[in-house]
Scaffold this active site. Structure first.
Site, PDB file in Angstrom:
ATOM      1  N   HIS A  42       7.213 -57.399  25.278  1.00  0.00           N
ATOM      2  CA  HIS A  42       7.894 -57.541  23.303  1.00  0.00           C
ATOM      3  C   HIS A  42       9.343 -57.956  23.741  1.00  0.00           C
ATOM      4  O   HIS A  42      10.024 -57.057  23.790  1.00  0.00           O
ATOM      5  CB  HIS A  42       7.824 -55.932  23.338  1.00  0.00           C
ATOM      6  CG  HIS A  42       7.422 -55.649  21.412  1.00  0.00           C
ATOM      7  ND1 HIS A  42       7.361 -54.182  21.665  1.00  0.00           N
ATOM      8  CD2 HIS A  42       6.689 -56.298  20.815  1.00  0.00           C
ATOM      9  CE1 HIS A  42       6.649 -54.446  20.038  1.00  0.00           C
ATOM     10  NE2 HIS A  42       6.803 -55.320  19.408  1.00  0.00           N
ATOM     11  N   PHE A  69      11.783 -54.219  26.305  1.00  0.00           N
ATOM     12  CA  PHE A  69      11.632 -52.639  26.939  1.00  0.00           C
ATOM     13  C   PHE A  69      10.256 -52.183  27.086  1.00  0.00           C
ATOM     14  O   PHE A  69       9.740 -50.941  27.122  1.00  0.00           O
ATOM     15  CB  PHE A  69      12.585 -52.099  25.866  1.00  0.00           C
ATOM     16  CG  PHE A  69      13.947 -52.521  25.418  1.00  0.00           C
ATOM     17  CD1 PHE A  69      14.872 -51.674  26.399  1.00  0.00           C
ATOM     18  CD2 PHE A  69      14.137 -53.251  24.824  1.00  0.00           C
ATOM     19  CE1 PHE A  69      16.388 -52.825  25.922  1.00  0.00           C
ATOM     20  CE2 PHE A  69      15.224 -53.764  24.610  1.00  0.00           C
ATOM     21  CZ  PHE A  69      16.325 -53.108  25.036  1.00  0.00           C
ATOM     22  N   HIS A  70       9.242 -53.158  26.462  1.00  0.00           N
ATOM     23  CA  HIS A  70       8.053 -52.755  26.841  1.00  0.00           C
ATOM     24  C   HIS A  70       6.981 -53.797  27.452  1.00  0.00           C
ATOM     25  O   HIS A  70       6.272 -54.155  26.775  1.00  0.00           O
ATOM     26  CB  HIS A  70       7.498 -52.786  25.214  1.00  0.00           C
ATOM     27  CG  HIS A  70       7.872 -52.400  24.561  1.00  0.00           C
ATOM     28  ND1 HIS A  70       8.511 -51.978  22.680  1.00  0.00           N
ATOM     29  CD2 HIS A  70       9.006 -50.872  24.422  1.00  0.00           C
ATOM     30  CE1 HIS A  70       9.389 -51.319  22.452  1.00  0.00           C
ATOM     31  NE2 HIS A  70      10.245 -50.988  22.738  1.00  0.00           N
ATOM     32  N   PRO A  71       6.944 -53.669  29.018  1.00  0.00           N
ATOM     33  CA  PRO A  71       6.139 -54.718  29.946  1.00  0.00           C
ATOM     34  C   PRO A  71       5.137 -53.865  29.944  1.00  0.00           C
ATOM     35  O   PRO A  71       4.738 -52.511  29.654  1.00  0.00           O
ATOM     36  CB  PRO A  71       6.697 -53.824  30.965  1.00  0.00           C
ATOM     37  CG  PRO A  71       7.368 -52.543  31.020  1.00  0.00           C
ATOM     38  CD  PRO A  71       8.388 -52.858  29.610  1.00  0.00           C
ATOM     39  N   PRO A 130       5.624 -48.744  22.446  1.00  0.00           N
ATOM     40  CA  PRO A 130       3.972 -47.928  23.169  1.00  0.00           C
ATOM     41  C   PRO A 130       3.645 -47.023  23.385  1.00  0.00           C
ATOM     42  O   PRO A 130       3.059 -46.416  23.845  1.00  0.00           O
ATOM     43  CB  PRO A 130       3.929 -49.171  23.827  1.00  0.00           C
ATOM     44  CG  PRO A 130       5.838 -49.661  24.388  1.00  0.00           C
ATOM     45  CD  PRO A 130       6.767 -49.641  23.486  1.00  0.00           C
TER      46      PRO A 130
END
Lengths: 488, 648
Positions: B420, B573-575, B618
């Site tokens: 993301h 920031f959203h793996p 997420p």
């Protein structure tokens, strides 16, 4: 349903997993036993100091540990925690899996202050530190699932390695059930026997159930017959015969004329006798004759006990007497061969917690052999080990030298012998009033007479050489030995 | 400069011992970049602050900054005969001008500026009285059952081990504990209370609360900064608090394309997650100017925008979400989910890094998880046996953990990484914006969300400007001095899974930006610029080294026409997706119910189990996934018990 019990493989109490493991129930050639001592410390919750701990454990597995697999074992032994616990009745489980799971896990339950505790810990095997990881056992102590202390014990290599290695034993593990199945393969001139003897501890009455298959030597159809006998303490010996009846080739044991002797169960009606007994084996099989002689019938006959000791529960009625047995000690035995010996003597002595002594001393009917003194097969199962190690040792010694000797007669007969650092002397007395004489018939029709007493006396002296002969054990059986002397 | 103040002496003491030989270079670097003329004291304290920032970073990042500083010093020595510290302000300025003229060096200098700006922002804030620690807390943290790893016994057993205490781990722990299982949660980080947040500067907390001091980098072109939290509560302690439900079209795709059957449970699971962390639309009163400007801009453009739904009831607008909410308003999982789990018997072990999952390979029916081996901070280990292991170490740590446990055999494990990716743009206004007074991430602009672009008005904590200000030396200093006039927006784009997590003992990230996603990023920058200009910005700081400032839409379009996404400063920031669940055994390491393939007793319950990028922040998606995975597992257990006749 408790929610806490719904985990698929919840960590259970000691023994639970071992009982679940499939390999645990699978019979295997040999088991493993060894002793292990570990020393260390424990810190109980709420205390500000460590306490010394000592574990003296005996492990018994049902198979030889597989280096690449997992071997469950039972633990018994003694746990001592300074100032708190000294429980010689500790029991638990051991999971030996140094490579597959890289873990040797100990779960030991013991009692302290009336509460039940479990010590649960494992050695975590690391190839980087093989020695340390195989000897250090960190653990947590639980009471009702709640941790109440932690600690570590270590196997002291310097003082314990040699005794540990020398203490490994791989006793043979066998399931006796297959030994109950009929052996006869249709060959004429064979006889096969299932017999059971027991002593009712409540009344002192001796019991004898004899089931026999005879395949006559002339090729006529095989038949089954047998008898039941009671040896009451306060009366004459009673007996009755059943059969003969055609042999129906049952698969699991003896059946005929309403009488059956199958694994775990003995029942029948014959004359004024009726019995229904459940048999619970409490020991491993015992081969009185060499093991090979049972597998390959090269000797004239061979005898084996599917369970060296057993317990009998149920009812045994004769005439107007009904005995209710509750764990009565005894044993069942099997004979397969050409027929009865020329002369013989037999003893089954249940030594209680110490073990069991089985003796067969026989002179063969074969020409030439009948002139020899009796061949003595003596097996003493004592403290979990069978002495002498080889059954042939007592019969033939070293080319005849050092063989055990039997002086067979009535009302008393004796067996003496020495093997290794031990020697034994057995005196058996069969008082006439407690003895039943019965006529036997071999498959070829030859007659024989047997004099049997299930209320015989026996005196057994076991000595060990330690600079001189020192008494190791003495057993005196007063009316609880089972004995027989036969001849022609 | 006040080197004798106790605070600065404390900060510097440790670092002086650690690297005395590079201090000179760092002094020179800071003095040059910030055009320190000695007129104000705070720039003199920046090198020490920079040392503490670097100390928390991984060795490569630390070495890179020090090497660059040494190289700059060497350049000064070569061209002037003196080191940077010995040069006057004017000479340093000339030196930097000559370097800044080389366009190839600009991206490198931008990277170098990031830690310097962080340190400088904090020192400047302290000098201006921007941090007021020690205010009374409006509420106390609910209790947690935390035990430090060094106080945990060497051998224990339990019913379930949860690895990680973030959004996924906390939800898994609560679900299992509520079911009646004994649960142990293992967390590599430490527990930080709300009270402790208020006592330290944002930058100090930043280096403590993030893995690698926040300097986790994905190698690629362009490289990508991917900070992840490491504390009890995981990244939820340091996220912005924005709580989007998983969009329906994403759930549809997961269901249809990946066979992710748990998507059917998401509706109720998301409701439960929202209720648990008390999600509500952020009131306008505390949004702050940054968010209000986004709303104004969107209104003028006729774009769809609104205050975000967040898990921060009673938010005071401290603008410190990403370094731990100092008022306890943000309901990160250590304040909402984990206390509930602990109330049901779960226990948390802190400072515990799982070395490997113990696997019993000789079990009838195939390998089975048996527990975990855990390393304490002193290098010692302890073990916990449990028939159920829930892996919730995060999308970046779960694959290496499975690999070092001997469970990394699936070819797709560690692949399928979506991050993301995000970039930010700042707008300069003629009036002070003071973006750090208000909600950190306040307003969502969803005008382009259907194209995979989500714009969120995102400020930074006081003294922690993450936006890479343009210029060097005096120009950079002026930008820093006037940073209160900046409004910052960020945009995240729904990316294709083009990253990969490598490594066994240490995570190594690779991320190659997909061509489609690169275009989306450029479009996102343009949209943010347009929004800022519409809101009344005098100029837009694009973050692009070649055209750092534009003043009109025309200039913006011209700049965008020439720019490539590889020139942008990217962060993420959203793996997600590195141990994805799905129906295809070849394509997904976990089965449709979130069970790791190839072993029994391992559930995956973190961002890695999501099949692809959820296209929104997420946290709720991960919580819902963890809830669904655990509930499906427990239903299976109940069914098995029912079939076998029940266990009493």
């Amino acid at each position: 349903m408790s929610t806490r019990t719904t985990t698929p493989e919840r960590t259970g109490p000691p023994g639970a997993e071992a009982a679940r493991t499939p390999e645990h129930s699978r019979p295997s050639g040999r088991g493993t036993t060894f002793r292990e001592t570990m020393l260390g410390r424990i810190r109980l919750d709420g205390e500000d100091r460590d306490r010394p701990v000592r574990l003296d454990l005996h492990a018994a597995a049902d198979r030889v540990p597989h280096p690449l697999g997992t071997t469950p074992a039972r633990l018994t032994g003694r746990i001592r925690i300074a100032g708190w616990v000294d429980d010689p009745e500790a029991v638990g489980t051991l999971e030996i899996s140094p490579l597959a799971r890289r873990r040797i896990r100990y779960r030991i339950g013991f009692t302290a202050d009336g509460h039940r505790f479990t010590l649960d810990g494992w050695k975590s095997i690391s190839p980087r530190r093989p020695l340390a990881s195989m000897t250090v056992l960190p653990y947590t102590l639980y009471e009702d699932g709640t941790a109440v202390g932690t600690g570590t014990v270590r196997f002291p290599l310097a003082t314990q390695l040699l005794p540990f290695l020398a203490g490994f034993r791989f006793p043979r593990r066998e399931d006796g059930t297959p030994l109950v199945a009929p052996r006869w393969n249709g060959t004429p001139g064979r006889t096969e026997v299932w017999y059971t003897t027991a002593t009712d501890p409540a009344t002192g009455t001796g019991l004898w159930l004899h089931h026999e298959l005879v395949a006559p030597a002339d090729g006529s159809p095989p038949f089954a017959h047998g008898w039941a006998a009671a040896f009451p303490q306060d009366g004459p010996v009673r007996h009755t015969r059943f059969g003969p009846t055609p042999w129906t080739r049952p698969a699991e044991g003896f059946r005929g004329d309403g009488v059956q002797a199958v694994p775990g169960q003995l029942s029948g009606n014959a004359g004024e006798f009726s019995w229904r007994l459940a048999e619970q084996p409490t020991d491993a099989p015992l081969y009185t004759f060499p093991r090979w002689s049972w597998r390959r019938p090269l000797l004239p006959a061979a005898q084996v006990l599917p369970a060296a000791r057993a317990r009998y529960t149920g009812t045994f009625a004769y005439q107007d007497t009904t005995l209710t047995l509750d764990g009565a000690p005894g044993a069942s035995a099997r004979i397969y061969g050409h027929g009865n010996a020329h002369r013989w003597a037999w003893l089954h002595a249940d030594l209680g917690d110490d073990g069991v002594l089985e003796i067969v001393a026989a002179v063969s009917t074969r020409p030439g052999l009948r002139r020899l003194p009796p061949l003595v097969f003596l097996r003493l199962r004592h403290r979990g080990r069978t002495w002498p190690r080889r059954a042939e040792r007592t019969a033939v010694g070293w080319a005849g030298l050092g063989r055990f000797r039997a002086d067979v007669g009535l009302p008393s007969w004796t067996v003496t012998g020495r093997a290794g650092l031990r020697r034994i002397r057995v005196e058996v007395t069969q008082p006439a009033e407690r003895t039943l004489a019965l006529d036997y018939a071999d498959p070829d029709g030859s007659p024989a007479v047997c004099r049997n007493s299930e209320r015989a006396d026996a005196h057994i002296l076991l000595e060990r050489w330690w600079g001189k002969w020192r008494t190791e054990a003495v057993w005196t059986l007063d009316g609880t030995a089972h004995a027989e002397v036969g001849g022609r | 400069m006040s080197p004798d103040t106790p605070r600065s002496a404390f900060c510097g003491a440790a670092t002086r011992l650690r690297a005395p030989h590079t201090r000179g270079s760092l002094d020179g670097l800071v003095a040059a970049l910030l055009a320190d003329d000695g007129a104000t004291p705070w720039p003199g304290r920046v090198p020490r602050r920079l040392e503490t920032v670097l100390a928390a970073m991984p060795l490569p990042a630390r070495a890179g900054v020090r090497t660059a500083a040494a190289a700059l010093d060497a350049y000064a020595l070569a061209t002037t005969g003196r080191r940077l510290t010995a040069l006057g302000p004017a000479e340093r300025e000339r030196l930097l001008d000559s370097l800044g003229a080389r366009s190839a060096l600009l991206p490198l200098l931008d990277v170098l500026k990031v830690p310097v700006l962080l340190a400088a922002g904090t020192e400047r804030m302290l000098d201006h009285g921007g941090h007021r620690p020690g205010t009374a807390l409006p509420r106390q943290d609910p209790p947690l059952d935390c035990t430090p790893a060094d106080a945990w016994p060497a051998r224990t057993t339990t019913d379930a081990v949860v690895i990680g205490s973030g959004a996924g781990g906390a939800m898994a722990a609560r679900t299992l504990a509520r079911f009646g299982l004994r649960v142990v949660v293992l967390e590599e980080g430490h527990h930080h209370s709300t009270d402790s947040f208020g006592k330290r500067t944002p930058l100090d907390r930043f280096t403590e609360l993030y893995r690698d001091g926040g300097a986790t980098v994905a190698v690629g072109n362009p490289p990508l900064l991917l900070p992840v939290g490491r504390a009890v509560g995981g990244t939820t302690v340091v996220n912005s608090g924005t709580c989007y439900r998983t969009p329906d079209h994403v759930l549809d795709r997961w269901r249809r394309t990946f066979g992710f059957e748990l998507a059917d449970r998401f509706d109720t699971a998301l409701d439960e997650a929202e209720k648990t962390v008390r999600v509500a639309t952020q009131p306008v009163e505390v949004l702050g100017n940054n968010g209000l400007l986004a709303l104004i801009g969107a209104e003028r453009l006729g774009w769809q925008a609104s205050p975000l739904r967040r898990n921060a009831p009673g938010c005071k607008g401290s603008c410190q979400c990403v370094v731990g909410c100092p008022t306890g308003a943000k309901q990160s999982v250590q304040l909402s989910v984990l206390p509930d789990a602990c109330a049901h018997g779960a226990r948390i072990v802190t400072g515990a890094r799982v070395r490997r999952i113990l696997v019993e390979r000789d079990r009838p029916g195939g390998p089975r998880a048996a527990g975990v081996q855990v390393r304490r901070e002193d290098g010692d280990t302890f073990e916990i046996l449990a028939p159920l292991v829930v892996v919730a170490a995060g999308a970046l740590e779960t694959p290496p953990l499975l690999r070092r446990s001997g469970l990394g055999g699936h070819p797709m494990l560690g692949r399928n990484l979506s991050v993301h990716p995000a970039t930010s743009v700042a707008g300069r206004f003629d009036q002070p914006v003071t973006a750090w007074e208000g909600v950190l991430q306040s307003v969502g602009v969803e005008e382009h969300h259907s194209d995979g672009i989500l714009i969120e008005a995102t400020a930074t904590p006081p003294g922690m400007g993450s936006f890479v200000l343009p210029g060097l030396g005096g120009e950079l200093r002026r930008e820093l001095e006037t940073s209160d006039r900046l409004a910052t927006f960020g945009a995240m784009i729904a990316d294709r899974p083009s990253g990969r997590v490598l490594g066994r003992n240490r995570t190594l990230l690779r991320y190659g930006l997909d061509r489609r996603d690169a275009d989306r990023l450029v479009r996102a920058v343009r949209a943010m610029g347009e929004l800022l200009l519409a809101a009344g910005a005098e100029e837009v700081l694009t973050g692009i080294p070649a055209t750092p400032r534009v003043h009109s839409l025309t200039e913006l379009d011209a700049a965008m026409a020439k720019v490539s996404a590889r020139q942008l400063h990217l962060s993420a920031f959203h793996p997600t997706g590195t141990a994805a669940a799905g129906a295809d055994p070849q394509a997904t390491p976990a089965d449709p119910a979130g069970r790791l393939r190839g072993v029994r007793g391992v559930l995956v319950a973190d961002g890695s189990v999501l099949p692809s990028c959820p296209e929104v922040n997420p946290q709720l998606s991960i919580m819902a996934a963890a809830l669904a995975v655990c509930e499906a597992h427990l239903e299976g257990v109940e069914t098995a018990v029912a079939v076998s006749g029940g266990v009493e």
